[in-house]
Design a protein around this motif. Sequence first.
Motif, PDB file in Angstrom:
ATOM      1  N   ASP A   1      -0.924   9.768  10.394  1.00  0.00           N
ATOM      2  CA  ASP A   1      -1.227  10.994   9.653  1.00  0.00           C
ATOM      3  C   ASP A   1      -2.522  11.608  10.146  1.00  0.00           C
ATOM      4  OD1 ASP A   1      -0.039   9.778   6.420  1.00  0.00           O
ATOM      5  OD2 ASP A   1       0.994  10.764   8.089  1.00  0.00           O
TER       6      ASP A   1
ATOM      7  N   LYS B   1       0.807   3.954   9.475  1.00  0.00           N
ATOM      8  CA  LYS B   1       1.233   5.232   8.892  1.00  0.00           C
ATOM      9  C   LYS B   1       0.017   6.124   8.637  1.00  0.00           C
ATOM     10  CE  LYS B   1       5.646   5.595   6.726  1.00  0.00           C
ATOM     11  NZ  LYS B   1       6.425   4.685   7.564  1.00  0.00           N
ATOM     12  N   SER B   2      -1.023   5.534   8.077  1.00  0.00           N
ATOM     13  CA  SER B   2      -2.243   6.269   7.769  1.00  0.00           C
ATOM     14  C   SER B   2      -2.863   6.833   9.042  1.00  0.00           C
ATOM     15  CB  SER B   2      -3.227   5.305   7.097  1.00  0.00           C
ATOM     16  OG  SER B   2      -3.988   5.953   6.151  1.00  0.00           O
TER      17      SER B   2
ATOM     18  N   ALA C   1      -8.266   3.159   8.217  1.00  0.00           N
ATOM     19  CA  ALA C   1      -7.657   4.043   9.212  1.00  0.00           C
ATOM     20  C   ALA C   1      -8.639   5.128   9.628  1.00  0.00           C
ATOM     21  CB  ALA C   1      -6.368   4.640   8.681  1.00  0.00           C
ATOM     22  N   SER C   2      -9.469   5.648   8.691  1.00  0.00           N
ATOM     23  CA  SER C   2     -10.418   6.691   9.094  1.00  0.00           C
ATOM     24  C   SER C   2     -11.487   6.169  10.016  1.00  0.00           C
ATOM     25  CB  SER C   2     -11.148   7.402   7.970  1.00  0.00           C
ATOM     26  OG  SER C   2     -10.748   7.035   6.762  1.00  0.00           O
TER      27      SER C   2
ATOM     28  N   GLY D   1      -3.983   1.339  -1.147  1.00  0.00           N
ATOM     29  CA  GLY D   1      -3.758   2.583  -0.417  1.00  0.00           C
ATOM     30  C   GLY D   1      -5.074   3.214  -0.020  1.00  0.00           C
TER      31      GLY D   1
ATOM     32  N   GLY E   1       0.947  -0.002   6.631  1.00  0.00           N
ATOM     33  CA  GLY E   1       0.101   0.950   5.907  1.00  0.00           C
ATOM     34  C   GLY E   1      -0.901   1.594   6.841  1.00  0.00           C
ATOM     35  N   ILE E   2      -1.537   0.775   7.676  1.00  0.00           N
ATOM     36  CA  ILE E   2      -2.537   1.286   8.609  1.00  0.00           C
ATOM     37  C   ILE E   2      -1.895   2.181   9.655  1.00  0.00           C
ATOM     38  CG2 ILE E   2      -4.212   0.660  10.384  1.00  0.00           C
ATOM     39  CD1 ILE E   2      -4.991  -1.701   8.794  1.00  0.00           C
TER      40      ILE E   2
ATOM     41  N   LYS F   1      -6.538   3.652   3.821  1.00  0.00           N
ATOM     42  CA  LYS F   1      -6.914   4.985   4.351  1.00  0.00           C
ATOM     43  C   LYS F   1      -8.328   4.927   4.902  1.00  0.00           C
ATOM     44  CE  LYS F   1      -6.058   8.350   1.296  1.00  0.00           C
ATOM     45  NZ  LYS F   1      -5.140   7.921   0.215  1.00  0.00           N
TER      46      LYS F   1
ATOM     47  N   SER G   1       0.828  -1.212   0.000  1.00  0.00           N
ATOM     48  CA  SER G   1       0.000   0.000   0.000  1.00  0.00           C
ATOM     49  C   SER G   1       0.859   1.257   0.000  1.00  0.00           C
ATOM     50  CB  SER G   1      -0.930   0.014   1.209  1.00  0.00           C
ATOM     51  OG  SER G   1      -0.196   0.292   2.382  1.00  0.00           O
TER      52      SER G   1
ATOM     53  N   ASP H   1      -3.737   8.671  -5.569  1.00  0.00           N
ATOM     54  CA  ASP H   1      -4.537   8.753  -4.362  1.00  0.00           C
ATOM     55  C   ASP H   1      -5.964   8.346  -4.689  1.00  0.00           C
ATOM     56  OD1 ASP H   1      -5.320  11.458  -2.042  1.00  0.00           O
ATOM     57  OD2 ASP H   1      -5.081   9.299  -1.773  1.00  0.00           O
TER      58      ASP H   1
END
Lengths: 259, 263, 91
Positions: free
Chosen positions: A228, A224-225, A194-195, A187, A221-222, A191, A151, A157
């Motif tokens: 952020d 890092k997301s 993660a949201s 990716g 990936g999770i 995201k 990812s 995006d």
Amino acid sequence: MVTIGVDIGSLTTKVVIVRDSKVMAHELVLTGESSYQAAARAVQGAMSLAGVDTKDVAKFVSTGVGKGETPYAGEQATDVLCAVRGALFYYPSARTIIDMGAESVRVARCGANGRVLDFGTNDKCASGTGTFLDTIAKALEIKVEDLGPLSLQAKEDIIITATCAVFAESEVVGLIARGKDKASILGGIIKSIASRVYGLTNRVGINKDVVFIGGGAKNIGISKSLEDLIKQELLIPPDPQIVGAVGAALIAQERSQVE
Amino acid sequence: MITAGVDIGSLTGKALILEDNNIISWSLIPTNPDSNVTVRKAIDIALEKAHLSLSDMDYVVSTGYGRLVVPFAQRNITEISCHAKGAHWFFPEVRTILDMGGQDCKAIRCDDTGKVANFAMNDKCAAGAGRSMEVMADLLQLPLDDLGKLSLEIVEAEVPISNTCVVFAKSEALSHLRRGKHSSDILAGVCEALATRVYSLMQRVGIETEFVISGGIAKNIGIVKRLADKTGLTPRISFEPQIVGALGAALFAQEILKREGQT
Amino acid sequence: MIAQYGYADGSGEYYIIIDTDKCDGCEECVKVCPQGVFEIALDDYDKAVACVKEDVITSIHYICLGYHRKCANEESNCHTVCSQDAISHTW
């Protein structure tokens, strides 16, 4: 003193053996259809690794969705309490714990002594859980452990509009049909997951330091997301998946000491 | 006066041509990944059936999820309002409408002119939409169209499904299947759970007779019967429940023309 | 009309309810919401009323922190600033 913590999750069962506040051994098996049998196997496995026998164990504490049915006499503790206790063991500065499992997500805020101040759980909706990731892995024909690193190679995006795991899966199929590359699709999915976790975190509130545990924390990936989104560094223990079981074993130790 | 309504949903595209108070043709097609293709095909089929061309249309209104991508529509109106108007044309006594497609569910209460008084929609969660049935059809390896009927042919007893989430409910159904429960009994539990959720949504807007069901779900006798039992009302279903939105759009087109004609 | 924006899933029912007959399009709710949930738009009958932005509806439980849980404790929230009492929440 030797104590054992057993975390019976919907996908995996984790057992940790602790002696005098040090982790001696751990074992992980798939829970499958019978949490009773999974717990038995995992406990056996861990005890062999540690070279201990049931008679050596002062206390068992179980947690997780299957904690009600175990093949040994012991006590129970909630997922949240075990997650908090386990996180503090690795990071005494932990004040917010995010625990992402296969079928549920928990966020808890705690004090320095491990007292839970506030928490929120989602165990009713698959979006934001590990199962969702599994489903997408199958749809994209990628191994679960490769999802995170792949990812990070997203070329564009992509925004996944569906907030339901089932609808998102169809959206992924549509994106593949439109020729989008797997890394970018992944990716977008990550995201999205993660949201969901971020939303739960927002409701409970965030106090530094933030610790991320559970199977989901193994996905770079999770993490890092999520970093952020929450704009905080995430502390991740070396083996995030067993932290709940570590917490359970430590709670077993504390309860035995009191007796 | 000839008007057209175009309803572009996520799974199906519909177009309908209305001349005064008569439906002269309509189309119903699966969506294409390219929505422009869906729109073109839907209107072309309807026009062909009516032996008309686009220039014969006095006014076109688009609706549905894809309402903004119909280039030849003079106006777009939400599917909520179009559904109410369309249902009202079929059943002037309608006051409560339930519309469920593959990806969403709408509950609408309207007044005696077909104007919306209260609505609530759920398009976030698959558990409240037709998708939940599709997932079960796939799991049980049965044709989607048979599920409703089967759910009423209970062999031993309805198997309650406690998980709302389709992902978790699917695993739950699978364990039941592995333990030897009959497909029809599992389906009874699935349909009961879905009907309960839908009923909840309807209660949110208020339930009043006449009660009309539109969308793909109207073809599922298992859900229709359970809703009849829960509401105590006999659901009315139009001859083709999936074109109600497009019909409403075409009716709105007429109204707008009449209003503009007066100014 | 009573417009209910949101959804129900396994974890609960999350709807923001706007009475568009009462709404006068004053925009106070748009300004006060910390998450930017509202906007003013023309409805199907060409009246400018408050509505929940289309792209937040399916995440409403994650974006709107919940009137009863969060904003009710604030001095100003979308309920208090609405002079027409047109907004309510189910959570």
